[in-house]
Design a protein around this motif. Structure first.
Motif, mmCIF file in Angstrom:
data_model
loop_
_atom_site.group_PDB
_atom_site.id
_atom_site.type_symbol
_atom_site.label_atom_id
_atom_site.label_comp_id
_atom_site.label_asym_id
_atom_site.label_seq_id
_atom_site.Cartn_x
_atom_site.Cartn_y
_atom_site.Cartn_z
ATOM 1 N N ALA A 51 4.728 -13.765 -5.824
ATOM 2 C CA ALA A 51 3.353 -13.440 -5.455
ATOM 3 C C ALA A 51 3.121 -11.931 -5.537
ATOM 4 C CB ALA A 51 3.058 -13.942 -4.037
ATOM 5 N N VAL A 52 4.126 -11.144 -5.204
ATOM 6 C CA VAL A 52 4.021 -9.686 -5.339
ATOM 7 C C VAL A 52 3.851 -9.311 -6.802
ATOM 8 C CG1 VAL A 52 5.255 -7.504 -5.029
ATOM 9 C CG2 VAL A 52 5.306 -9.239 -3.226
ATOM 10 N N GLN A 53 4.619 -9.949 -7.674
ATOM 11 C CA GLN A 53 4.460 -9.718 -9.118
ATOM 12 C C GLN A 53 3.023 -9.948 -9.547
ATOM 13 O OE1 GLN A 53 7.177 -12.642 -10.629
ATOM 14 N NE2 GLN A 53 8.854 -11.172 -10.896
ATOM 15 N N SER A 54 2.467 -11.047 -9.067
ATOM 16 C CA SER A 54 1.096 -11.411 -9.438
ATOM 17 C C SER A 54 0.113 -10.339 -8.997
ATOM 18 C CB SER A 54 0.733 -12.763 -8.813
ATOM 19 O OG SER A 54 -0.597 -13.123 -9.076
ATOM 20 N N CYS A 74 3.257 -20.967 -7.264
ATOM 21 C CA CYS A 74 2.359 -21.355 -8.342
ATOM 22 C C CYS A 74 1.298 -20.276 -8.502
ATOM 23 C CB CYS A 74 1.696 -22.693 -8.034
ATOM 24 S SG CYS A 74 0.511 -23.208 -9.309
ATOM 25 N N PRO A 75 1.360 -19.482 -9.583
ATOM 26 C CA PRO A 75 0.368 -18.419 -9.754
ATOM 27 C C PRO A 75 -1.036 -18.931 -10.043
ATOM 28 C CG PRO A 75 1.788 -18.574 -11.683
ATOM 29 C CD PRO A 75 2.356 -19.498 -10.667
ATOM 30 N N ALA A 76 -1.140 -20.153 -10.584
ATOM 31 C CA ALA A 76 -2.454 -20.675 -10.960
ATOM 32 C C ALA A 76 -3.385 -20.791 -9.762
ATOM 33 C CB ALA A 76 -2.304 -22.034 -11.650
ATOM 34 N N ASP A 77 -2.834 -21.209 -8.616
ATOM 35 C CA ASP A 77 -3.677 -21.317 -7.414
ATOM 36 C C ASP A 77 -3.090 -20.548 -6.236
ATOM 37 O OD1 ASP A 77 -1.545 -22.921 -6.817
ATOM 38 O OD2 ASP A 77 -2.689 -24.774 -6.581
ATOM 39 N N ASP A 78 -2.161 -19.630 -6.527
ATOM 40 C CA ASP A 78 -1.598 -18.733 -5.507
ATOM 41 C C ASP A 78 -1.044 -19.520 -4.325
ATOM 42 O OD1 ASP A 78 -0.963 -16.103 -4.698
ATOM 43 O OD2 ASP A 78 -2.723 -15.999 -3.397
ATOM 44 N N THR A 79 -0.105 -20.432 -4.646
ATOM 45 C CA THR A 79 0.478 -21.320 -3.645
ATOM 46 C C THR A 79 1.984 -21.130 -3.563
ATOM 47 O OG1 THR A 79 -1.218 -23.027 -3.904
ATOM 48 C CG2 THR A 79 0.913 -23.749 -3.067
ATOM 49 N N VAL A 80 2.509 -21.114 -2.349
ATOM 50 C CA VAL A 80 3.950 -21.211 -2.123
ATOM 51 C C VAL A 80 4.223 -22.573 -1.495
ATOM 52 C CG1 VAL A 80 5.907 -20.351 -0.781
ATOM 53 C CG2 VAL A 80 4.362 -18.743 -1.898
ATOM 54 N N ALA A 81 5.157 -23.317 -2.094
ATOM 55 C CA ALA A 81 5.463 -24.663 -1.611
ATOM 56 C C ALA A 81 6.970 -24.815 -1.424
ATOM 57 C CB ALA A 81 4.947 -25.709 -2.603
ATOM 58 N N PRO A 89 0.817 -1.223 0.000
ATOM 59 C CA PRO A 89 0.000 0.000 0.000
ATOM 60 C C PRO A 89 0.851 1.272 0.000
ATOM 61 C CG PRO A 89 -0.798 -1.558 1.636
ATOM 62 C CD PRO A 89 0.525 -2.065 1.173
ATOM 63 N N ALA A 90 1.974 1.262 0.739
ATOM 64 C CA ALA A 90 2.797 2.460 0.844
ATOM 65 C C ALA A 90 3.482 2.794 -0.474
ATOM 66 C CB ALA A 90 3.838 2.281 1.947
ATOM 67 N N SER A 91 3.932 1.780 -1.193
ATOM 68 C CA SER A 91 4.701 2.012 -2.421
ATOM 69 C C SER A 91 3.845 2.042 -3.677
ATOM 70 C CB SER A 91 5.778 0.932 -2.576
ATOM 71 O OG SER A 91 6.763 1.045 -1.585
ATOM 72 N N PHE A 92 2.749 1.279 -3.683
ATOM 73 C CA PHE A 92 1.973 1.142 -4.911
ATOM 74 C C PHE A 92 0.482 1.445 -4.748
ATOM 75 C CE2 PHE A 92 5.545 -1.900 -5.111
ATOM 76 C CZ PHE A 92 6.191 -1.419 -6.241
ATOM 77 N N GLY A 93 0.054 1.722 -3.515
ATOM 78 C CA GLY A 93 -1.364 1.969 -3.301
ATOM 79 C C GLY A 93 -2.213 0.740 -3.514
ATOM 80 N N ARG A 94 -1.609 -0.437 -3.338
ATOM 81 C CA ARG A 94 -2.327 -1.702 -3.524
ATOM 82 C C ARG A 94 -2.374 -2.464 -2.205
ATOM 83 N NH1 ARG A 94 -1.749 -3.661 -8.865
ATOM 84 N NH2 ARG A 94 -1.750 -1.887 -10.309
ATOM 85 N N ARG A 95 -3.466 -3.159 -1.977
ATOM 86 C CA ARG A 95 -3.590 -4.017 -0.806
ATOM 87 C C ARG A 95 -2.892 -5.348 -1.085
ATOM 88 N NH1 ARG A 95 -6.801 -5.135 3.679
ATOM 89 N NH2 ARG A 95 -7.297 -7.347 3.989
ATOM 90 N N PHE A 96 -2.149 -5.827 -0.109
ATOM 91 C CA PHE A 96 -1.507 -7.131 -0.266
ATOM 92 C C PHE A 96 -2.376 -8.208 0.359
ATOM 93 C CE2 PHE A 96 1.159 -10.633 1.258
ATOM 94 C CZ PHE A 96 1.803 -10.989 0.075
ATOM 95 N N GLU A 97 -2.820 -9.144 -0.450
ATOM 96 C CA GLU A 97 -3.571 -10.294 0.034
ATOM 97 C C GLU A 97 -2.606 -11.446 0.291
ATOM 98 O OE1 GLU A 97 -6.633 -10.476 0.855
ATOM 99 O OE2 GLU A 97 -7.342 -8.546 0.079
ATOM 100 N N PRO A 98 -2.631 -12.036 1.462
ATOM 101 C CA PRO A 98 -1.754 -13.187 1.717
ATOM 102 C C PRO A 98 -1.983 -14.288 0.691
ATOM 103 C CG PRO A 98 -2.782 -12.432 3.746
ATOM 104 C CD PRO A 98 -3.463 -11.698 2.628
ATOM 105 N N VAL A 99 -0.948 -15.078 0.447
ATOM 106 C CA VAL A 99 -1.106 -16.157 -0.533
ATOM 107 C C VAL A 99 -2.183 -17.120 -0.047
ATOM 108 C CG1 VAL A 99 1.240 -15.989 -1.435
ATOM 109 C CG2 VAL A 99 0.780 -17.466 0.522
#
Length: 483
Positions: A175-178, A138-145, A99-109
């Motif tokens: 995930a930030v890229q996404s 995995c961007p398809a289902d927003d997963t970190v493994a 939010p501070a740098s881009f004005g976007r909310r970060f949703e947890p993975v």
């Protein structure tokens, strides 16, 4: 390094005979004024990217409650505890910073998954995990493994717990890229990975500033371990930057991380195809196949190799008609100076001395079991002593931390003159700049040392100084910045 096709025609004016390799002019170029150069950038011997260089503890904070983030497949062990806490801290950082740098909310993975690469495989992102010693987003289902059985323990054992934190910070960078939309299906792998390394650098700086709930990091040894981790997980010399899945060589990965550590997330979001192609040092696949590289490293104590090195140094530093130091194939005592190996500069006699046996050991590839780094690391240590001779001729002091950083920077200038395609008798080959990174992360780097072998305890700062010279390709910025 590889010999240019001109190596067989090295100018015989560089005569190898008796106790000397010849006379080399080194100092020219180091004092040429550059029109339009602005004020010198502020530099401090006690700071790295604006933070004080510290040598305190790095790793998990004691007495802090563990994260309760849900992790599918977890066995509840130490590796998963470390990973869960790392992810929690990274997401806390981006919840503030996005939010501070881009004005976007970060949703947890959406999902965290732990798996055992040695056990029965499970499907994640359409791929089986059996034998997958890896961590991924995995961007398809927003997963970190991550692989808790082999990857995380190996990173922890080899580089310490902050290596695990850095790797997971990289994956969450994807995930930030996404969430920002800075990449899409047409974005090359190298751009994706450079951005993620940069975003990891943003987070690691936040940790170094003391903001992370679960972790702490010193900016000396602790940060060095993270750079060593990037070196370990670099692309091999056989991988071109255009390859599918390319992450970057060590020099490029460390560069992207340093951009993130030193600048804000906006710098990382600006990494695109044009920017990467402009500064990338990892060759393209076609350049790898057509380089004509010979197998293995050059014999650095070979007469022809040393003559070729001499010619490149003269081309980099010669001012025209000014005699440089005598080059001796042996080390001798020097008044008021600590003799360094495998190369040393003695200002009293204006001599660069070499320990050929130690130079040869350092110049061997790591796989040969002699504790070597590679031919470029050995040649760069010699070049650093030449750089001291150049500074001495121009009246610069030869001791102190500013001298050490100035020397690293000037060594980077020399490296820029031997980039493939520029006609030098020696040319950089894939993996050479990675050898420089490995050398500068060593406790007693000679590339980034003063005449007595002393230097800054921060590998981050050493590599940054070398890159300053390599990027500028001219001595003046080195002489102006590192005073």
């Amino acid at each position: 390094m590889i010999p240019n096709s001109r190596a067989a025609r090295i100018r015989r004016a560089l005569v190898l005979g008796g106790a000397a390799l010849g006379v080399v002019s080194l100092v020219a170029g180091c004092v040429r004024p550059v029109a339009g150069t602005g004020a010198a950038e502020h530099w401090s011997a006690t700071r790295v990217a604006g933070l004080e260089i510290t040598t305190g503890a790095s790793g998990p904070r004691a007495g802090v409650a563990d994260s309760r983030l849900p992790v599918a497949g977890s066995d509840g062990g130490e590796a998963d505890r470390l990973a869960r806490n790392a992810v929690d801290d990274v997401q806390r950082y981006w919840a503030e910073e996005l939010p501070a740098s881009f004005g976007r909310r970060f949703e947890p993975v959406a999902r965290l998954v732990s798996y055992d690469s040695t056990g029965p495989g499970v499907a994640i992102c359409g791929t089986g995990t059996g034998g997958a010693v890896n961590a991924f987003y995995c961007p398809a289902d927003d997963t970190v493994a991550w692989d808790r059985a082999q990857l995380l323990p190996m990173l922890n054992d080899s580089f310490g717990p902050m290596a695990v934190v850095a790797v997971l910070a990289h994956e969450l960078g994807h995930a930030v890229q996404s969430r920002l939309g800075t990449v899409d299906g047409r974005t090359s792998s190298i751009v994706r990975e450079q951005q993620a390394d940069c975003f990891a650098g943003n987070f690691i700086r936040w940790v170094a500033e003391g903001n992370a709930p679960h972790f702490q990091l010193s900016t000396g040894p602790g940060l060095n371990q993270i750079l060593a981790t990037l070196f370990f997980i670099r692309d091999g010399a056989e991988t071109g930057f255009e390859a599918d899945g390319a992450h970057g060589n060590a020099f490029d990965r460390v560069s992207a991380f340093q951009f993130g550590f030193g600048d804000g997330p906006g710098r990382c979001a600006r990494i695109d195809e044009a920017e990467v192609r402009r500064r990338i040092t990892q060759p393209a696949g076609g350049q790898l196949s057509s380089s004509g590289r010979e197998t293995g490293d050059l014999p650095v104590n070979d007469r022809e190799s040393l003559l070729a090195l001499q010619e490149t140094l003269r081309a980099a530093f010669d001012r025209g008609g000014t005699a440089g130091p005598t080059i001796s194939p042996s080390l001798s005592a020097c008044p008021e100076v600590t003799v360094t190996a495998p190369a040393a500069y003695c200002p009293a006699t204006d001599t660069v001395g070499l320990d050929l046996a130690e130079l040869a050991r350092l110049g061997t590839s790591p796989g040969q079991g002699q504790g070597g780094i590679g031919d470029f690391a050995a040649f760069a240590e010699v070049a650093s002593r030449y750089a001291l001779a150049a500074q001495h001729a121009d009246g610069f002091p030869l001791t102190g931390l500013a001298t050490a950083q100035r020397t690293a920077c000037l060594t980077g200038v020399w490296a820029a003159t031997i980039v493939a395609g520029r006609g030098a008798v020696l040319q950089l080959s894939p993996g050479d700049l990675d050898e420089a990174v490995a050398e500068m992360l060593a406790p007693r780097s000679l590339i980034a040392a003063d005449v007595n072998g002393a230097g800054i305890p921060s590998g981050f700062a050493r590599v940054e100084a070398f890159r300053d010279g390599f990027t500028s390709g001219a001595p003046s910025p080195c002489l102006e910045k590192y005073r």
